[in-house]
Structures are given as structure tokens and as C-alpha cells.
Design a protein around this motif. Sequence first.
Motif, short mmCIF file in Angstrom:
data_model
loop_
_atom_site.label_atom_id
_atom_site.label_comp_id
_atom_site.label_asym_id
_atom_site.label_seq_id
_atom_site.Cartn_x
_atom_site.Cartn_y
_atom_site.Cartn_z
N ARG A 49 -47.70 132.76 41.43
CA ARG A 49 -47.89 132.04 42.69
C ARG A 49 -48.60 130.72 42.44
O ARG A 49 -49.24 130.52 41.40
N GLN A 50 -48.49 129.81 43.39
CA GLN A 50 -49.12 128.48 43.31
C GLN A 50 -50.62 128.61 43.03
O GLN A 50 -51.16 127.90 42.19
N TYR A 67 -51.32 129.18 39.38
CA TYR A 67 -51.19 127.97 38.56
C TYR A 67 -52.39 127.05 38.74
O TYR A 67 -52.86 126.44 37.80
N GLU A 68 -52.88 126.97 39.97
CA GLU A 68 -54.06 126.14 40.23
C GLU A 68 -55.27 126.69 39.47
O GLU A 68 -56.05 125.93 38.89
#
Length: 174
Positions: free
Chosen positions: A3-4, A7-8
Amino acid sequence: MARQAQYEELVRQLSAVGAVKRDLGRILPPDCSAGSAGVLTLLGRHGDMRMSNLSELLAVDMSVTSRHAAHLAERGWLERSPDPADKRSRILRLTPEGHAMLAELSRRTTELLAERLSDWSDDEVGQLIRLMTRLRASFGDCRTAPHRPPPTTPTVSAETTETTETTRTPAQAR
């Protein structure tokens, strides 16, 4: 697929790797910078080589490589000799003192990692090595990555309603 948010978080954790590198840099001898240690390590791993090859491996300009080589030669850790195939080029070779410094650097970094990861299991250290190796492989050889042109932005001409593509340099994009 991740999920985003994952990655963050990965970006934050990779940024924190800089702190690990700084800590490793603090244990270097005063006359051996991180750049010098990198040169010693590459020569120890790959053996004698031309300065141009070293520059490629370091992914830095020849002038930077030349300064590192001069620094190491002044300390007696490296010798530069003419390349028999091309007298304009130099072959870089670790001296016995250079090998001794490389062994000292290895000892220091190994001790620091052993100390900091003392509460990790062998399996956890192995997993970290595997994952970091895989991460590095996912990025390939960053030194030879194809150049990506800057993004284009559509602009509309004041005299027509026609849209054209404009390439902006980093300075223009600010």
C-alpha cells in the motif's frame, strides 16, 4: 502489492539508513574518510584496476577519484603505476599498508555491527542481508541507469488554442 502508506514508511526507514552510515563513519581512523574507505574496499574486493574503472564503480567524476587516490597514495595505502597497455592511464594497487588498513576498517565495522545488532538473532541478521541484497538488485546498477528526461508540461499558446509540449529544466521548474 504494498500500500501507499507502506512505501511512505519505507522511504522514512531508508532515510534513517543515513544515521547508520554516519555511525559507521564515526569509527573510521581520522586520516581515512568514508570516500577513502570506499576506495580501499573496492580495490580489496576487485583487485588492481585503472582509475577510470574505479571512478565508474564509485559512480563519481574522475577528478574525485583522483583526489581519493592521491590521498591514499600519500598515506602509503595505494600505489599508482603506469598501465602497460596505455601509459597515460594509471593502475591502482593496494600496498601491504593498504591491505592492513582495509583489515582494520573491516574489524572496526564488524565490531560495531556486532555490538549494535547484539540483540538480533542470526536468522534476523540473515534476513536483513537477504532483503537488502534483494532491494539493491531491484534497483539494478544505479551507475548505468538510463537518463530520464525531465517531465514535460503542456502549455497553451496565447495566440492559438493549440497545446504544445514544453520540456523544463530543473532550474525552470522551480
